[in-house]
Design a protein around this motif. Structure first.
Motif, mmCIF file in Angstrom:
data_model
loop_
_atom_site.group_PDB
_atom_site.id
_atom_site.type_symbol
_atom_site.label_atom_id
_atom_site.label_comp_id
_atom_site.label_asym_id
_atom_site.label_seq_id
_atom_site.Cartn_x
_atom_site.Cartn_y
_atom_site.Cartn_z
ATOM 1 N N VAL A 258 -2.780 -0.899 -4.430
ATOM 2 C CA VAL A 258 -2.931 -0.645 -3.395
ATOM 3 C C VAL A 258 -4.749 -1.110 -2.848
ATOM 4 O O VAL A 258 -4.668 -1.689 -1.341
ATOM 5 N N LEU A 259 -6.060 -1.404 -3.541
ATOM 6 C CA LEU A 259 -7.584 -1.589 -3.159
ATOM 7 C C LEU A 259 -6.601 -3.324 -3.127
ATOM 8 O O LEU A 259 -7.778 -3.969 -1.852
ATOM 9 N N ILE B 56 -6.761 -6.831 4.426
ATOM 10 C CA ILE B 56 -6.550 -6.710 5.120
ATOM 11 C C ILE B 56 -7.838 -6.232 6.114
ATOM 12 O O ILE B 56 -7.967 -6.689 7.736
ATOM 13 N N ALA B 57 -9.020 -5.362 5.541
ATOM 14 C CA ALA B 57 -10.048 -4.968 5.953
ATOM 15 C C ALA B 57 -10.951 -6.657 5.542
ATOM 16 O O ALA B 57 -11.629 -6.537 7.311
ATOM 17 N N ARG C 47 0.636 3.511 -3.776
ATOM 18 C CA ARG C 47 -0.525 4.469 -3.460
ATOM 19 C C ARG C 47 -0.361 5.978 -3.618
ATOM 20 O O ARG C 47 -1.257 6.533 -4.273
ATOM 21 N N ILE D 252 0.381 -1.509 0.607
ATOM 22 C CA ILE D 252 -0.223 0.214 0.308
ATOM 23 C C ILE D 252 0.718 1.281 -0.265
ATOM 24 O O ILE D 252 0.491 2.264 -0.913
ATOM 25 N N VAL E 178 -5.223 -4.141 0.787
ATOM 26 C CA VAL E 178 -6.444 -2.971 1.599
ATOM 27 C C VAL E 178 -7.810 -4.077 2.041
ATOM 28 O O VAL E 178 -8.020 -4.087 3.022
ATOM 29 N N LEU F 190 -2.388 5.470 -7.299
ATOM 30 C CA LEU F 190 -3.665 5.260 -6.538
ATOM 31 C C LEU F 190 -4.797 4.774 -8.359
ATOM 32 O O LEU F 190 -5.475 4.071 -8.131
ATOM 33 N N VAL F 191 -4.568 5.881 -8.676
ATOM 34 C CA VAL F 191 -5.400 6.091 -10.426
ATOM 35 C C VAL F 191 -4.095 5.385 -11.208
ATOM 36 O O VAL F 191 -5.986 4.910 -12.120
#
Lengths: 295, 318
Positions: free
Chosen positions: A261-262, A268-269, A251, A247, A265, A254-255
């Motif tokens: 990144v996603l 982990i979420a 980051r 990440i 993330v 990101l675009v």
């Protein structure tokens, strides 16, 4: 609580009070939590085994130029295959978090039970030192240790474990205090059973409820702490494949390359939400057992 | 009552002192010494010896500790090994910037948490309650950077590209002149702590609503609004004060990650940089600062607890 059980069910439950695990698994929320956490754990465990068979690359191998749509999900800032890094990046996070949690539990339970059982001055000294350790937020404490000792694996595990310990010790102490006034402890003392044996054989089995809740809670926080430190660039170091570090590395883009990144993330979420759902269900299961715990 | 608060105050000072010892001892474990860190590997032995003399590094540890502690109390935080300047100059503006972030987040999250928690308790068992409990359970589990990145993805890069994802105030200008840049960092902090406050508020409110005096008030025919505002709410608040304090203190740690994520020029960012550069003096100063904030916040919470709970006012409480 909202549904009134039929007399048959009540009768059955009175005969054989179900164990903590049975009461846990009965809740839908716990099943969802176990499903979510298990999915990510499986991914983290099996991911490294799939490399490079599934993607054609190892997790640190350069697959091409940066931010290209090569492979299935493209490449990262240094041209490494994102999917490979994602598959290889969960195991270490999980291992460190689990080790830190276990270390914290071992220290916290030991210290908490000693404080409660010895009482008096020992108790006072232990609980005051706890207050001192609690005055530094976990992350700041970890950063202090990393400044001095460097961002090595054992430093992360040890410092996160140590910062868990006072919090676990508090819970253990208050749970133990409730148990040691019971008659069966007095009886064991009268038979001159060694103190450590009383704590292990008689006290420990009676405080598993709160301890399991604490285990779940601390595991959730350990995952967050290890991942956060890596995200700050102060945990796992390049070129290790790690979700937190991924990440951090991706980051800025990101675009251009959102997967870098996603994916971590999201993993982990899902993992932390899963463990937290289990913990919450455990807390309910443990709370229900308080009425019939005196066996 | 004053004596209880005074005793609490004395304990807090002792704890802070113990923390300062802990932080100081940590630097003794550092391989090499500050002089080496400032001058680097190529320093000549003479210059090292001179700087050691100048920084009093030849004194015994306890003497250095005392002079360091004296410095802290008089606002002298030492010299940064990375920049060579005094730590205090480095941190002044950053502390203000972080305080802006923390204050804004507290002002939003505390009332929000209390409101949401109360709402959830009043709708106990209904859909509204389930939604609140579920959402707070999920949010409470997520690490700060996960919430932050989710917000950036939602509001800055993909879905609604309306808010800036990094703080970019021109040097010398204060961050609060650009309120739009504050939105996402503050929102992250708010989402981080509100669930905990709401959960605690819901729990204590449920307990209070179940109590004898609330039932009594209802039986007397007191209007429901008044039952909740006058009878239930004040009693539910004092246990929540503890949780609010823990959350505010936790925010002082979480702000590190949030500032790093949004490149916000506060103490968190400074701390991460200092750790990466192994700039011990700065890390020490910031650790003590954060610990002091934590202890003060906790002290305030205890004071609120003692003032609102008559049982704690008399004698040997705690």
């Amino acid at each position: 609580m909202s549904v009134i059980d039929s007399p048959q069910i009540i009768a059955r439950e009175v005969e054989t009070p179900p164990g903590l695990f049975r009461r846990l698994i009965r809740q839908r929320q716990a099943k969802v939590g176990i499903g979510l956490a298990a999915a990510v754990v499986l991914l983290a465990l099996l991911g490294p085994l799939l490399l490079p068979w599934a993607t054609g690359y190892t997790s640190t191998e350069f697959a091409g130029r940066p931010f290209q749509p090569d492979g299935m999900l493209g490449t990262d800032n240094l041209g490494r295959d994102v999917l490979s890094r994602f598959l290889g990046g969960g195991l270490r996070l999980l291992m460190y978090a689990a080790l830190a949690t276990l270390l914290g539990m071992a220290l916290g339970v030991l210290v908490g039970m000693t404080a409660a059982y010895r009482g008096g001055r020992v108790d006072g000294i232990i609980m005051r030192s706890n207050d001192v350790l609690l005055a530094l937020p976990q992350l700041v404490f970890a950063l202090l240790a990393i400044t001095v000792l460097g961002p090595q694996g054992w430093v992360l595990v040890t410092v996160i474990g140590i910062t868990h310990a006072p919090r676990i010790a508090r819970v253990t102490r208050s749970a133990t205090v409730n148990v040691i006034t019971e008659d069966f402890i007095r009886a064991a003392e009268m038979y001159a059973v060694p103190k450590w044996k009383i704590l292990v054989q008689d006290v420990l089995p009676n405080i598993t409820g709160p301890l399991m809740v604490e285990l779940g809670l601390r595991m959730t926080y350990s995952i967050g702490a290890v991942a956060s430190l890596s995200f700050l660039g102060l945990g796992m170091q390049p070129p290790t494949a790690d979700w937190g570090l991924m990440i951090n590395e991706n980051r800025i883009a990101l675009v251009v390359q959102p997967w870098g990144v996603l994916l971590p993330v999201l993993a982990i979420a899902v993992l932390t939400v899963g463990t937290n759902l289990i913990t919450d269900s455990l807390a309910r299961a443990a709370a229900n057992s308080n009425t019939g715990a005196s066996k | 009552m004053t004596s209880i608060i005074l005793r609490r105050l004395a304990t807090s000072v002792l704890i802070l002192l113990a923390v300062s010892v802990l932080v100081f001892v940590a630097t003794l474990l550092l391989p090499g010494d500050p002089a080496q860190a400032i001058l680097g590997q190529q320093a000549t032995p003479e210059r090292l010896a001179a700087l050691r003399e100048q920084m009093n590094l030849n004194d015994p540890a306890w003497q250095r500790y005392l002079s360091w502690l004296g410095g802290l109390l008089t606002g002298d935080f030492g010299v940064s090994a990375a920049s060579g300047g005094p730590v205090a100059d480095l941190l002044g503006e950053r502390i203000a910037a972080s305080l802006v972030l923390l204050t804004a987040a507290s002002i939003i999250s505390i009332p929000a948490g209390l409101l949401v928690g109360t709402y959830s308790a009043l709708r106990h068992g209904h859909t509204g309650d389930h939604v609140v409990t579920g959402t707070s359970l999920v949010l409470a589990a997520l690490p700060e950077f996960v919430i932050g990145i989710a917000l950036v993805t939602l509001f800055s890069t993909t879905v609604f590209p309306i808010l800036p994802s990094v703080t970019m105030a021109p040097p010398g200008e204060a961050v609060w002149n650009y309120p739009l840049q504050l939105v996402l960092p503050v929102m992250t902090l708010v989402l981080m702590v509100t669930p905990y406050i709401a959960r605690m508020m819901r729990a204590t409110m449920l307990e209070v609503l179940d109590s004898g005096y609330v039932e009594m008030a209802r039986l007397k025919g007191v209007p429901e609004r008044q039952v909740i505002l006058r009878h239930a709410l004040p009693h539910a608040l004092s246990p929540v004060a503890q949780v609010v304090a823990i959350q505010l203190a936790w925010m002082a740690g979480g702000v590190v990650v949030v500032e790093f994520l949004f490149r916000y020029p506060g103490i968190g960012q400074a701390l991460v940089d200092a750790v990466a550069n192994r700039d011990v003096q700065v890390v020490q100063a910031l650790s003590i600062l954060v610990a002091a904030v934590y202890i003060v916040v906790n002290l305030l919470a205890d004071a609120v607890g003692i003032l609102t709970n008559p049982k704690l006012r008399t004698g040997g409480a705690r």
